[in-house]
Scaffold this motif. Structure first.
Motif, short mmCIF file in Angstrom:
data_model
loop_
_atom_site.label_atom_id
_atom_site.label_comp_id
_atom_site.label_asym_id
_atom_site.label_seq_id
_atom_site.Cartn_x
_atom_site.Cartn_y
_atom_site.Cartn_z
N MET A 135 -31.81 83.72 -1.11
CA MET A 135 -31.55 84.78 -0.14
C MET A 135 -30.28 84.56 0.67
N THR A 136 -29.62 83.41 0.50
CA THR A 136 -28.47 83.08 1.34
C THR A 136 -27.32 82.58 0.48
N ARG A 137 -26.19 82.30 1.13
CA ARG A 137 -25.01 81.76 0.45
C ARG A 137 -24.67 80.38 1.00
N GLU A 138 -23.83 79.68 0.28
CA GLU A 138 -23.39 78.36 0.71
C GLU A 138 -22.64 78.48 2.04
N PRO A 139 -23.09 77.80 3.10
CA PRO A 139 -22.40 77.91 4.39
C PRO A 139 -21.07 77.18 4.39
N GLY A 140 -20.10 77.74 5.09
CA GLY A 140 -18.80 77.10 5.23
C GLY A 140 -18.83 75.99 6.26
N GLU A 141 -17.72 75.25 6.34
CA GLU A 141 -17.64 74.10 7.24
C GLU A 141 -17.95 74.48 8.69
N TRP A 142 -17.38 75.61 9.14
CA TRP A 142 -17.57 75.95 10.55
C TRP A 142 -18.84 76.72 10.81
N GLU A 143 -19.57 77.09 9.76
CA GLU A 143 -20.95 77.55 9.95
C GLU A 143 -21.85 76.35 10.19
N LEU A 144 -21.51 75.22 9.59
CA LEU A 144 -22.31 74.01 9.76
C LEU A 144 -22.07 73.37 11.13
N TYR A 145 -20.84 73.54 11.65
CA TYR A 145 -20.49 72.88 12.91
C TYR A 145 -19.93 73.87 13.93
N PRO A 146 -20.62 74.96 14.23
CA PRO A 146 -20.08 75.94 15.17
C PRO A 146 -20.00 75.43 16.61
N MET A 147 -20.76 74.39 16.92
CA MET A 147 -20.75 73.84 18.27
C MET A 147 -20.13 72.45 18.32
N GLY A 148 -19.50 72.02 17.25
CA GLY A 148 -18.90 70.69 17.23
C GLY A 148 -19.82 69.68 16.56
N GLY A 149 -19.38 68.42 16.58
CA GLY A 149 -20.16 67.35 15.96
C GLY A 149 -19.71 67.02 14.56
N GLN A 150 -18.64 67.68 14.09
CA GLN A 150 -18.15 67.44 12.74
C GLN A 150 -17.46 66.07 12.64
N PRO A 151 -17.41 65.48 11.45
CA PRO A 151 -16.71 64.19 11.28
C PRO A 151 -15.21 64.36 11.44
N ALA A 152 -14.57 63.31 11.94
CA ALA A 152 -13.11 63.34 12.14
C ALA A 152 -12.39 63.04 10.84
N ALA A 153 -11.20 63.62 10.69
CA ALA A 153 -10.34 63.30 9.55
C ALA A 153 -9.67 61.96 9.80
N ALA A 154 -9.06 61.40 8.76
CA ALA A 154 -8.32 60.15 8.92
C ALA A 154 -7.20 60.35 9.93
N PRO A 155 -6.91 59.37 10.77
CA PRO A 155 -5.89 59.55 11.80
C PRO A 155 -4.48 59.70 11.23
N ASP A 156 -3.67 60.48 11.89
CA ASP A 156 -2.26 60.62 11.55
C ASP A 156 -1.59 59.24 11.67
N PRO A 157 -0.67 58.89 10.77
CA PRO A 157 -0.01 57.58 10.84
C PRO A 157 0.65 57.30 12.18
N ARG A 158 1.07 58.36 12.90
CA ARG A 158 1.71 58.18 14.19
C ARG A 158 0.73 57.74 15.27
N CYS A 159 -0.57 57.74 14.93
CA CYS A 159 -1.59 57.35 15.89
C CYS A 159 -1.96 55.87 15.79
N LEU A 160 -1.38 55.16 14.86
CA LEU A 160 -1.86 53.81 14.52
C LEU A 160 -1.28 52.69 15.37
N SER A 161 -0.49 53.04 16.36
CA SER A 161 0.03 52.00 17.26
C SER A 161 0.02 52.52 18.69
N GLY A 162 -0.22 51.61 19.63
CA GLY A 162 -0.22 51.97 21.04
C GLY A 162 -1.48 52.69 21.48
N ARG A 163 -1.39 53.32 22.64
CA ARG A 163 -2.51 54.07 23.25
C ARG A 163 -2.27 55.55 22.97
#
Length: 276
Positions: A135-163
């Motif tokens: 009776m339904t269709r495959e839900p998309g990513e933001w149907e699964l996480y409309p309020m947040g809580g989704q896993p983070a992507a790998a960090p941008d290389p510019r994030c790998l040093s410092g604060r």
């Protein structure tokens, strides 16, 4: 007599070649989908799986072992999110998926089961799940996480040093990183297409604990400004509506406890990376 036999044989052969079968309608009047057979062709349900028109087990199914339970109250995870998202598609749930099978989800499953003539247990068994899938269709990513809580992507290389406040628009997450280690991850929301959040490398230049926007006259607590009037800050609207809304360009955080902790740790001059 011979002609009658020939007609019957021809009819049987035609049915065999076409592979078609008439499915009984569901109780609510919708047609029942064909059931795939082991060789990939569609066929009518087997005698053991066939139900009456009001979805109650037929007499031949009485005495069969109960269907396996897939998820029930207390279970957590992505599969539960998908169950909740599919129930939401057909208006048995109205709140966004949480990934936790609680009282509300149990009540929604009971309502769905009762409407379809299935045993009303509140547990999602294989029969309930298969019926919901049809009776339904495959839900998309933001149907699964409309309020947040989704896993983070790998960090941008510019994030790998410092604060660094490492902000990813694709996964809609913010990582607070120090020397390549992720200390905190939170869900974030961005500006709309008309007021987009700027991308690039910036630095926190001003912190304002109880800030109120002079342009929009809205509260921006725990604001950490990094590009003109754009800041990372807590948003009560994001907390209430999730991704149904958008900011005016700022990076919204919906977890007030997390943003308060971040505000205490982040210093003026710390790097901010906003990327896709």
């Amino acid at each position: 007599m011979r002609r009658s036999i020939a007609v019957l044989a021809g009819t049987a052969a035609l049915v065999t070649v076409c592979g078609c079968s008439v499915q009984d309608p569901d109780r609510d009047g919708t047609a029942r989908a064909p059931v795939p057979s082991d060789d990939g062709r569609t066929a009518s349900p087997s005698a053991s799986a066939r139900t009456t028109t009001d979805d109650r087990p037929s007499a031949s199914a009485i005495g069969a072992p109960p269907p396996a339970v897939l998820w029930s109250r207390g279970d957590k995870g992505r599969d539960v999110r998908e169950l909740q998202a599919r129930l939401r598609q057909i208006a048995w749930l109205f709140a966004g998926p949480t990934g936790t099978y609680g009282e509300v989800t149990e009540g929604a499953v009971k309502g769905f089961q009762g409407k379809r003539g299935l045993p009303v247990t509140g547990r999602t068994d294989t029969v309930t799940w298969q019926r919901l899938l049809r009776m339904t269709r495959e839900p998309g990513e933001w149907e699964l996480y409309p309020m947040g809580g989704q896993p983070a992507a790998a960090p941008d290389p510019r994030c790998l040093s410092g604060r660094v406040l490492c902000i990813d628009k694709t996964s809609r997450t913010l990582r607070w990183m120090v020397d390549g280690r992720t200390l905190t991850t939170v869900s974030v929301r961005f500006g709309s297409q008309y007021t987009p959040t700027r991308e690039g490398v910036f630095h926190v230049y001003w912190k304002s604990r109880d800030h109120v926007s002079t342009l929009y006259h809205s509260p921006m607590p725990y604001a950490m400004f990094f590009s003109g009037g754009q800041a990372v800050h807590y948003s009560s609207d994001f907390a209430a509506r999730g991704y149904a809304g958008a900011s005016h360009g700022c990076v919204n955080v919906r977890d007030e406890t997390a943003i308060a902790s971040l505000f205490a740790q982040v210093r003026n001059g710390d790097k901010v990376v906003v990327s896709w």
